[in-house]
Motif scaffolding. Structure first.
Motif, PDB file in Angstrom:
ATOM      1  N   MET A  87     -25.737  33.804  14.446  1.00  0.00           N
ATOM      2  CA  MET A  87     -24.925  33.423  13.294  1.00  0.00           C
ATOM      3  C   MET A  87     -23.809  32.461  13.702  1.00  0.00           C
ATOM      4  N   GLN A  88     -23.492  31.540  12.814  1.00  0.00           N
ATOM      5  CA  GLN A  88     -22.286  30.743  12.957  1.00  0.00           C
ATOM      6  C   GLN A  88     -21.098  31.602  12.518  1.00  0.00           C
ATOM      7  N   LYS A 106     -18.504  35.815   9.041  1.00  0.00           N
ATOM      8  CA  LYS A 106     -17.459  36.300   8.130  1.00  0.00           C
ATOM      9  C   LYS A 106     -18.092  36.929   6.891  1.00  0.00           C
ATOM     10  N   SER A 107     -19.114  36.276   6.360  1.00  0.00           N
ATOM     11  CA  SER A 107     -19.805  36.819   5.182  1.00  0.00           C
ATOM     12  C   SER A 107     -20.494  38.127   5.523  1.00  0.00           C
ATOM     13  N   PHE A 108     -21.051  38.214   6.738  1.00  0.00           N
ATOM     14  CA  PHE A 108     -21.736  39.432   7.173  1.00  0.00           C
ATOM     15  C   PHE A 108     -20.743  40.579   7.326  1.00  0.00           C
ATOM     16  N   ILE A 109     -19.601  40.301   7.947  1.00  0.00           N
ATOM     17  CA  ILE A 109     -18.568  41.334   8.107  1.00  0.00           C
ATOM     18  C   ILE A 109     -18.107  41.827   6.731  1.00  0.00           C
ATOM     19  N   ARG A 134     -11.814  38.606   1.679  1.00  0.00           N
ATOM     20  CA  ARG A 134     -11.695  37.653   2.780  1.00  0.00           C
ATOM     21  C   ARG A 134     -11.612  38.400   4.106  1.00  0.00           C
ATOM     22  N   VAL A 135     -11.982  37.698   5.183  1.00  0.00           N
ATOM     23  CA  VAL A 135     -11.924  38.251   6.534  1.00  0.00           C
ATOM     24  C   VAL A 135     -10.945  37.411   7.334  1.00  0.00           C
ATOM     25  N   ASP A 136      -9.907  38.048   7.881  1.00  0.00           N
ATOM     26  CA  ASP A 136      -8.894  37.318   8.651  1.00  0.00           C
ATOM     27  C   ASP A 136      -9.524  36.594   9.842  1.00  0.00           C
ATOM     28  N   GLY A 137      -8.938  35.455  10.168  1.00  0.00           N
ATOM     29  CA  GLY A 137      -9.441  34.668  11.289  1.00  0.00           C
ATOM     30  C   GLY A 137      -9.417  35.419  12.605  1.00  0.00           C
ATOM     31  N   ASP A 138      -8.372  36.243  12.821  1.00  0.00           N
ATOM     32  CA  ASP A 138      -8.279  37.023  14.061  1.00  0.00           C
ATOM     33  C   ASP A 138      -9.452  37.984  14.210  1.00  0.00           C
ATOM     34  N   VAL A 139      -9.845  38.593  13.097  1.00  0.00           N
ATOM     35  CA  VAL A 139     -10.979  39.528  13.121  1.00  0.00           C
ATOM     36  C   VAL A 139     -12.251  38.776  13.493  1.00  0.00           C
ATOM     37  N   ALA A 140     -12.496  37.666  12.792  1.00  0.00           N
ATOM     38  CA  ALA A 140     -13.713  36.889  13.043  1.00  0.00           C
ATOM     39  C   ALA A 140     -13.737  36.340  14.465  1.00  0.00           C
ATOM     40  N   ASP A 141     -12.597  35.833  14.944  1.00  0.00           N
ATOM     41  CA  ASP A 141     -12.549  35.258  16.291  1.00  0.00           C
ATOM     42  C   ASP A 141     -12.867  36.301  17.361  1.00  0.00           C
ATOM     43  N   CYS A 142     -12.243  37.465  17.246  1.00  0.00           N
ATOM     44  CA  CYS A 142     -12.444  38.521  18.252  1.00  0.00           C
ATOM     45  C   CYS A 142     -13.883  39.018  18.265  1.00  0.00           C
ATOM     46  N   ILE A 143     -14.443  39.240  17.073  1.00  0.00           N
ATOM     47  CA  ILE A 143     -15.808  39.768  17.006  1.00  0.00           C
ATOM     48  C   ILE A 143     -16.815  38.721  17.470  1.00  0.00           C
ATOM     49  N   ASP A 182      -7.458  45.748   3.944  1.00  0.00           N
ATOM     50  CA  ASP A 182      -6.135  45.787   3.317  1.00  0.00           C
ATOM     51  C   ASP A 182      -6.362  45.580   1.820  1.00  0.00           C
ATOM     52  N   GLU A 183      -6.382  46.682   1.073  1.00  0.00           N
ATOM     53  CA  GLU A 183      -6.739  46.607  -0.342  1.00  0.00           C
ATOM     54  C   GLU A 183      -5.719  45.833  -1.163  1.00  0.00           C
ATOM     55  N   SER A 184      -4.470  45.802  -0.715  1.00  0.00           N
ATOM     56  CA  SER A 184      -3.448  45.074  -1.473  1.00  0.00           C
ATOM     57  C   SER A 184      -3.714  43.571  -1.468  1.00  0.00           C
ATOM     58  N   ARG A 185      -4.357  43.089  -0.392  1.00  0.00           N
ATOM     59  CA  ARG A 185      -4.684  41.659  -0.295  1.00  0.00           C
ATOM     60  C   ARG A 185      -6.187  41.398  -0.358  1.00  0.00           C
ATOM     61  N   ASN A 186      -6.979  42.479  -0.402  1.00  0.00           N
ATOM     62  CA  ASN A 186      -8.441  42.372  -0.403  1.00  0.00           C
ATOM     63  C   ASN A 186      -8.924  41.548   0.791  1.00  0.00           C
ATOM     64  N   ARG A 187      -8.380  41.911   1.980  1.00  0.00           N
ATOM     65  CA  ARG A 187      -8.729  41.199   3.211  1.00  0.00           C
ATOM     66  C   ARG A 187      -9.054  42.204   4.313  1.00  0.00           C
ATOM     67  N   VAL A 188     -10.050  41.842   5.134  1.00  0.00           N
ATOM     68  CA  VAL A 188     -10.356  42.626   6.329  1.00  0.00           C
ATOM     69  C   VAL A 188      -9.424  42.148   7.426  1.00  0.00           C
ATOM     70  N   VAL A 189      -8.629  43.076   7.972  1.00  0.00           N
ATOM     71  CA  VAL A 189      -7.581  42.696   8.920  1.00  0.00           C
ATOM     72  C   VAL A 189      -7.616  43.612  10.137  1.00  0.00           C
ATOM     73  N   ILE A 190      -6.924  43.192  11.186  1.00  0.00           N
ATOM     74  CA  ILE A 190      -6.717  44.053  12.343  1.00  0.00           C
ATOM     75  C   ILE A 190      -5.579  45.009  12.028  1.00  0.00           C
ATOM     76  N   ASN A 191      -5.771  46.280  12.340  1.00  0.00           N
ATOM     77  CA  ASN A 191      -4.789  47.320  12.029  1.00  0.00           C
ATOM     78  C   ASN A 191      -3.553  47.154  12.926  1.00  0.00           C
ATOM     79  N   SER A 192      -2.486  46.684  12.354  1.00  0.00           N
ATOM     80  CA  SER A 192      -1.263  46.401  13.120  1.00  0.00           C
ATOM     81  C   SER A 192      -0.469  47.661  13.445  1.00  0.00           C
ATOM     82  N   THR A 193      -0.843  48.795  12.874  1.00  0.00           N
ATOM     83  CA  THR A 193      -0.091  50.028  13.118  1.00  0.00           C
ATOM     84  C   THR A 193      -0.572  50.774  14.361  1.00  0.00           C
ATOM     85  N   LEU A 194      -1.678  50.325  14.953  1.00  0.00           N
ATOM     86  CA  LEU A 194      -2.200  51.008  16.140  1.00  0.00           C
ATOM     87  C   LEU A 194      -1.303  50.760  17.344  1.00  0.00           C
ATOM     88  N   ASN A 195      -1.179  51.773  18.190  1.00  0.00           N
ATOM     89  CA  ASN A 195      -0.448  51.599  19.437  1.00  0.00           C
ATOM     90  C   ASN A 195      -1.275  50.751  20.415  1.00  0.00           C
TER      91      ASN A 195
END
Length: 224
Positions: free
Chosen positions: A142-143, A148-151, A166-175, A202-215
């Protein structure tokens, strides 16, 4: 009637053991079938009874297991059965290939509307006995835009894709860095990251994001 019951009671909220017990009560399976299915789902049968299978001819056990599985699949036709290669070798073991062969041979007369798929990240070493019944299908890489569409689809209910998600760029880049666009590996990594709560919707923004609350370093864990 059995097909209707199996479809309506597909066990989304039940254990494998509970489902097998229901199938026995419905007389779709019997106790010997439970023993055979215990070979692949050990928790549906206690260890003491499973020990009775020790020393039995492996070929006979494969035939008996296939017969037990067909009792479930025949009334469900058309049915799709998936074998997935997992583990470090990312290959399918010989006993699984033997079971596939037995199921396919039996399906010709007993379950003609069965489709069996085996999936793996690398070329499988398919036994000669399965050559004539095998059609290889290769998935291209996949490109990043496709990924991103698959995620996004993995965060949606089947058949209900939210095109506004939407899928955040950080998520797509890392995966993408981890999987190099391999569809099967991408699916595993996404579900792993979801279970570990490394990525989330993140339902408030309807975006797949990296969980910033993790240690620690969630991005590093995703890349690693």
């Amino acid at each position: 009637r059995d097909a209707t019951w199996l479809c309506e009671n597909n066990g989304h909220d039940e254990s494998d053991e509970a489902i097998v017990q229901q199938l026995i009560r419905r007389k779709i399976l019997d106790k010997s079938d439970q023993l055979m299915i215990g070979r692949i789902l050990p928790h549906v049968m206690n260890a003491e009874l499973l020990s009775l299978l020790k020393g039995r001819n492996p070929t006979v056990m494969i035939k008996d297991l296939a017969a037990s599985l067909l009792k479930i699949m025949i009334p469900l036709q058309p049915v799709l059965l998936v074998f997935e290669a997992i583990g470090n070798g990312d290959d399918i073991d010989s006993s699984s290939f033997c079971l596939m062969n037995e199921l396919l041979v039996s399906a010709r007369s007993q379950c003609p509307q069965m489709l069996l798929i085996s999936i793996a990240r690398k070329e499988l070493d398919i036994p000669k006995s399965l050559f004539a019944m095998t059609v290889p299908i290769h998935l291209n890489k996949m490109q990043k835009s496709d990924m991103k569409s698959f995620i996004r689809s993995l965060f949606c209910e089947p058949g209900m894709i939210d095109k506004n998600m939407r899928v955040d760029g950080d998520v797509a880049d890392c995966i993408y860095e981890c999987t190099k666009g391999c569809p099967l590996f991408t699916e595993r990594v996404v579900f792993w990251a979801m279970r570990k709560k490394i990525i989330e919707l993140d339902e408030s923004r309807n975006r797949v994001v990296i969980n910033s609350t993790l240690n620690g370093d969630p991005i590093g864990r995703l890349r690693g």
